[in-house]
Design a protein around this motif. Structure first.
Motif, PDB file in Angstrom:
ATOM      1  N   PHE A  29       0.952  -1.326   0.133  1.00 54.04           N
ATOM      2  CA  PHE A  29       0.089   0.041  -0.021  1.00 54.04           C
ATOM      3  C   PHE A  29       0.823   1.235  -0.049  1.00 54.04           C
ATOM      4  O   PHE A  29       1.844   1.124   0.726  1.00 54.04           O
ATOM      5  N   SER A  30       0.253   2.241  -0.761  1.00 56.39           N
ATOM      6  CA  SER A  30       0.877   3.564  -0.561  1.00 56.39           C
ATOM      7  C   SER A  30       0.120   4.813  -0.399  1.00 56.39           C
ATOM      8  O   SER A  30      -0.985   4.374  -0.711  1.00 56.39           O
ATOM      9  N   ILE A  31       0.468   5.849  -0.027  1.00 54.05           N
ATOM     10  CA  ILE A  31      -0.365   6.899   0.322  1.00 54.05           C
ATOM     11  C   ILE A  31       0.292   8.102  -0.417  1.00 54.05           C
ATOM     12  O   ILE A  31       1.476   8.384  -0.123  1.00 54.05           O
ATOM     13  N   GLU A  32      -0.715   9.112  -0.880  1.00 47.98           N
ATOM     14  CA  GLU A  32      -0.169  10.033  -1.572  1.00 47.98           C
ATOM     15  C   GLU A  32      -1.275  11.376  -1.279  1.00 47.98           C
ATOM     16  O   GLU A  32      -2.295  11.203  -0.979  1.00 47.98           O
ATOM     17  N   GLU A  33      -0.681  12.474  -1.607  1.00 45.35           N
ATOM     18  CA  GLU A  33      -1.709  13.681  -1.454  1.00 45.35           C
ATOM     19  C   GLU A  33      -2.447  13.820  -2.553  1.00 45.35           C
ATOM     20  O   GLU A  33      -1.912  13.736  -3.583  1.00 45.35           O
ATOM     21  N   TYR A  34      -3.789  14.062  -2.558  1.00 41.75           N
ATOM     22  CA  TYR A  34      -4.913  14.046  -3.602  1.00 41.75           C
ATOM     23  C   TYR A  34      -5.294  15.301  -3.654  1.00 41.75           C
ATOM     24  O   TYR A  34      -5.317  15.961  -4.886  1.00 41.75           O
ATOM     25  N   ALA A  35      -5.584  16.059  -2.659  1.00 43.37           N
ATOM     26  CA  ALA A  35      -6.078  17.613  -2.685  1.00 43.37           C
ATOM     27  C   ALA A  35      -5.632  18.525  -1.547  1.00 43.37           C
ATOM     28  O   ALA A  35      -5.503  17.746  -0.316  1.00 43.37           O
ATOM     29  N   ALA A  44     -18.010  13.001  -0.141  1.00 48.06           N
ATOM     30  CA  ALA A  44     -18.879  12.492  -0.776  1.00 48.06           C
ATOM     31  C   ALA A  44     -18.579  12.465  -2.133  1.00 48.06           C
ATOM     32  O   ALA A  44     -17.943  13.120  -2.588  1.00 48.06           O
ATOM     33  N   LEU A  45     -18.801  11.203  -2.751  1.00 49.72           N
ATOM     34  CA  LEU A  45     -18.529  11.035  -3.959  1.00 49.72           C
ATOM     35  C   LEU A  45     -19.712  11.136  -5.291  1.00 49.72           C
ATOM     36  O   LEU A  45     -20.708  10.819  -4.965  1.00 49.72           O
ATOM     37  N   GLY A  46     -19.519  12.171  -6.104  1.00 56.09           N
ATOM     38  CA  GLY A  46     -20.490  12.242  -7.173  1.00 56.09           C
ATOM     39  C   GLY A  46     -20.475  11.174  -8.141  1.00 56.09           C
ATOM     40  O   GLY A  46     -19.661  10.312  -8.334  1.00 56.09           O
ATOM     41  N   ALA A  47     -21.576  11.304  -9.017  1.00 54.40           N
ATOM     42  CA  ALA A  47     -21.649  10.056  -9.984  1.00 54.40           C
ATOM     43  C   ALA A  47     -20.775  10.189 -11.242  1.00 54.40           C
ATOM     44  O   ALA A  47     -20.402   9.211 -11.587  1.00 54.40           O
ATOM     45  N   ASN A  48     -20.116  11.479 -11.361  1.00 52.74           N
ATOM     46  CA  ASN A  48     -19.093  11.557 -12.267  1.00 52.74           C
ATOM     47  C   ASN A  48     -17.659  11.604 -11.733  1.00 52.74           C
ATOM     48  O   ASN A  48     -16.805  12.281 -12.279  1.00 52.74           O
ATOM     49  N   GLY A  49     -17.632  11.138 -10.823  1.00 50.14           N
ATOM     50  CA  GLY A  49     -16.364  11.226  -9.920  1.00 50.14           C
ATOM     51  C   GLY A  49     -15.916  12.490  -9.217  1.00 50.14           C
ATOM     52  O   GLY A  49     -14.663  12.357  -8.770  1.00 50.14           O
ATOM     53  N   THR A  50     -16.851  13.338  -9.029  1.00 46.68           N
ATOM     54  CA  THR A  50     -16.560  14.607  -8.248  1.00 46.68           C
ATOM     55  C   THR A  50     -16.413  14.358  -6.813  1.00 46.68           C
ATOM     56  O   THR A  50     -17.160  13.541  -6.409  1.00 46.68           O
ATOM     57  N   VAL A  51     -15.214  14.618  -6.241  1.00 49.67           N
ATOM     58  CA  VAL A  51     -15.175  14.355  -4.752  1.00 49.67           C
ATOM     59  C   VAL A  51     -15.622  15.852  -4.080  1.00 49.67           C
ATOM     60  O   VAL A  51     -15.194  16.749  -4.096  1.00 49.67           O
ATOM     61  N   PHE A  52     -16.736  15.576  -3.100  1.00 47.32           N
ATOM     62  CA  PHE A  52     -17.136  16.731  -2.386  1.00 47.32           C
ATOM     63  C   PHE A  52     -16.605  16.916  -1.004  1.00 47.32           C
ATOM     64  O   PHE A  52     -16.496  15.539  -0.219  1.00 47.32           O
ATOM     65  N   VAL A 332     -14.206   5.381  -1.207  1.00 49.41           N
ATOM     66  CA  VAL A 332     -13.564   4.567  -2.283  1.00 49.41           C
ATOM     67  C   VAL A 332     -14.087   5.071  -3.714  1.00 49.41           C
ATOM     68  O   VAL A 332     -14.928   5.205  -4.000  1.00 49.41           O
ATOM     69  N   LEU A 333     -12.829   5.357  -4.237  1.00 43.14           N
ATOM     70  CA  LEU A 333     -13.153   5.781  -5.844  1.00 43.14           C
ATOM     71  C   LEU A 333     -13.289   4.792  -6.710  1.00 43.14           C
ATOM     72  O   LEU A 333     -13.173   3.542  -6.225  1.00 43.14           O
ATOM     73  N   GLU A 334     -13.783   4.988  -7.702  1.00 43.76           N
ATOM     74  CA  GLU A 334     -14.243   4.190  -8.986  1.00 43.76           C
ATOM     75  C   GLU A 334     -12.969   3.286  -9.195  1.00 43.76           C
ATOM     76  O   GLU A 334     -13.351   2.159  -9.509  1.00 43.76           O
ATOM     77  N   ASP A 335     -11.704   3.911  -9.051  1.00 38.30           N
ATOM     78  CA  ASP A 335     -10.380   2.664  -9.149  1.00 38.30           C
ATOM     79  C   ASP A 335     -10.079   1.911  -8.507  1.00 38.30           C
ATOM     80  O   ASP A 335      -9.244   0.910  -8.264  1.00 38.30           O
ATOM     81  N   GLY A 336     -10.855   1.915  -7.204  1.00 36.67           N
ATOM     82  CA  GLY A 336     -10.493   1.095  -6.189  1.00 36.67           C
ATOM     83  C   GLY A 336      -9.709   1.646  -4.755  1.00 36.67           C
ATOM     84  O   GLY A 336      -9.523   1.086  -4.055  1.00 36.67           O
ATOM     85  N   SER A 337      -9.099   2.938  -5.261  1.00 36.57           N
ATOM     86  CA  SER A 337      -8.424   3.455  -4.286  1.00 36.57           C
ATOM     87  C   SER A 337      -9.155   4.137  -3.261  1.00 36.57           C
ATOM     88  O   SER A 337     -10.430   4.207  -3.476  1.00 36.57           O
ATOM     89  N   MET A 338      -8.587   4.827  -1.892  1.00 34.97           N
ATOM     90  CA  MET A 338      -9.596   4.946  -0.953  1.00 34.97           C
ATOM     91  C   MET A 338      -8.766   6.379  -0.723  1.00 34.97           C
ATOM     92  O   MET A 338      -7.675   6.737  -0.380  1.00 34.97           O
ATOM     93  N   LYS A 347      -5.955  18.295   4.334  1.00 37.00           N
ATOM     94  CA  LYS A 347      -5.652  17.658   3.134  1.00 37.00           C
ATOM     95  C   LYS A 347      -6.464  16.542   2.815  1.00 37.00           C
ATOM     96  O   LYS A 347      -7.219  16.280   3.820  1.00 37.00           O
ATOM     97  N   ILE A 348      -6.637  16.025   1.694  1.00 36.64           N
ATOM     98  CA  ILE A 348      -7.046  14.652   1.183  1.00 36.64           C
ATOM     99  C   ILE A 348      -6.140  13.985   0.703  1.00 36.64           C
ATOM    100  O   ILE A 348      -5.302  14.314  -0.149  1.00 36.64           O
ATOM    101  N   TYR A 349      -6.005  12.631   1.159  1.00 38.97           N
ATOM    102  CA  TYR A 349      -4.945  11.880   0.903  1.00 38.97           C
ATOM    103  C   TYR A 349      -5.517  10.512  -0.159  1.00 38.97           C
ATOM    104  O   TYR A 349      -6.851  10.243   0.259  1.00 38.97           O
ATOM    105  N   ARG A 350      -4.851   9.924  -1.016  1.00 40.68           N
ATOM    106  CA  ARG A 350      -5.182   8.754  -1.556  1.00 40.68           C
ATOM    107  C   ARG A 350      -4.397   7.749  -1.174  1.00 40.68           C
ATOM    108  O   ARG A 350      -3.162   7.645  -1.348  1.00 40.68           O
ATOM    109  N   ILE A 351      -5.180   6.452  -0.831  1.00 39.03           N
ATOM    110  CA  ILE A 351      -4.356   5.006  -0.459  1.00 39.03           C
ATOM    111  C   ILE A 351      -4.558   4.384  -1.753  1.00 39.03           C
ATOM    112  O   ILE A 351      -5.859   3.937  -2.146  1.00 39.03           O
ATOM    113  N   SER A 352      -3.605   3.844  -2.087  1.00 38.31           N
ATOM    114  CA  SER A 352      -3.821   2.641  -3.456  1.00 38.31           C
ATOM    115  C   SER A 352      -2.885   1.519  -2.863  1.00 38.31           C
ATOM    116  O   SER A 352      -2.173   1.669  -2.036  1.00 38.31           O
TER     117      SER A 352
END
Length: 358
Positions: A29-35, A44-52, A332-338, A347-352
């Motif tokens: 597993f790895s973690i990176e800064e997303y936003a 919250a995750l939108g239908a088109n992938g927008t992260v709220f 959880v994003l569509e690609d399976g990362s969290m 921050k928002i981080y992404r774990i993959s």
């Protein structure tokens, strides 16, 4: 209400922060800064992938859009009062202040031209103690709202419960009671039952009471507050002549004072199979314990819908009593990362996960 539509930042992924460098995850597993999102709280995750994302202390609501591996953070609205809870439902974004809920219609089509919000006709208490709302939509298309107790420990009608209603606020009903302060709601992907975290009372020492991961398998269940804590501990003030067996016990007891907030069942296919369908919990961290605890992401493993273990998954935001981050919510994003929000670092981080070659 003041409206500000602006792009805060356009940045690529960075691994330079203190928190990122010290985060410990299982192998692969790895973690990176997303936003960057100031005081990033609920996600919250939108239908088109927008992260709220909400911003409880700053009064803002944000959208994070990823384009070509670069994210930009857009301020959708500001000047709100403690907008902690957010949820996406049938194209609309719902945002909860302490005593009202707004709906932003067709939000993903209007990120740069946000419509005036609709104020739903929902009567909510205005007490600020545990008054920040957490909301979510269940598989039944009902809007669920947590109403925390306005105290450390007390007996107040109309509080310490989770309510639900139609998306427009109609047909309101009490769904579960005896819940001191839940700041995390999710639903089992198969049984569709509600699972939620609950923060235990303070001032009983460093190690009491346990935090709680609960599930509701029937409307109307009572989880014991303020009489019984974590299914085992009668309250010294309110527990006289009570019996803990009269209340629903936690599905899993958590460490005391870790402040469990957002949670999610892992629904992707990026992580190894042993993580799929398991519960991840953002533990925000203690505020008055003599030695800090929490500041991590925990994992509760289930077998046939029943918890069998409680483990640490991501740690490192707490180093020798020094805090660099406080996890709040998970999605959880569509690609399976969290993604995990951090209101301390903003921050928002992404774990993959990347497969390990042997």
């Amino acid at each position: 209400m003041h409206r500000l539509i602006a792009v805060i930042a356009a940045c690529s992924v960075s691994l330079t922060t203190f928190a990122i460098e010290d985060i410990v995850l299982p192998s692969g597993f790895s973690i990176e800064e997303y936003a960057d999102v100031p005081n990033a709280r609920s996600l919250a995750l939108g239908a088109n992938g927008t992260v709220f994302a909400s911003n409880r202390s700053g009064g803002g609501v944000f959208a994070v859009v990823s384009e070509g591996g670069v994210t930009r953070t857009i301020t959708l609205d500001d000047g709100l009062q403690t907008p902690n809870g957010i949820a996406f439902h049938e194209g609309d974004l719902y945002v909860a202040e302490i005593d009202r809920v707004y709906r932003y219609d067709d939000i993903e089509s209007n990120l740069d031209n946000v419509p005036d919000p609709v104020v739903l006709n929902i009567d909510l208490p205005s007490e600020k103690w545990h008054g920040w709302r957490y909301i979510g939509f269940g598989p039944d298309n009902k809007l669920y709202i947590s109403i925390g107790a306005p105290c450390n420990i007390c007996e107040e009608p109309g509080y310490a419960q989770i309510i639900r209603m139609n998306a427009d606020g109609s047909e309101r009903e009490t769904y579960a009671t005896g819940i001191r302060n839940s700041v995390g709601l999710t639903w089992h992907p198969e049984t569709k039952e509600l699972w939620f975290t609950d923060n235990g009372r303070d001032m009983l020492g460093d190690d009491l009471p346990p935090g709680e991961l609960n599930n509701v398998d029937a409307k109307g269940q009572n989880f014991g507050f303020p009489y019984c804590h974590a299914g085992e501990l009668l309250d010294p003030m309110f527990g006289q002549e009570k019996d803990c067996s009269d209340y629903r016990a936690p599905a899993q007891k958590l460490d005391s004072h870790v402040a469990p907030l957002g949670l999610t069942f892992y629904s992707g296919d990026m992580f190894p199979s042993e993580y799929r369908g398991q519960v991840f919990i953002a533990e925000h961290g203690s505020w008055n314990r003599s030695k800090k605890i929490g500041y991590r992401i925990s994992l509760v493993r289930l077998q046939e819908g029943v918890p069998v273990s409680y483990e640490r998954f991501a740690t490192g935001w707490l180093q020798n009593e020094s805090v660099s981050g406080r996890p709040v919510d998970l999605v959880v994003l569509e690609d399976g990362s969290m993604l995990v929000s951090d209101d301390h670092a903003g921050k928002i981080y992404r774990i993959s996960y990347t497969s390990i070659s042997i």
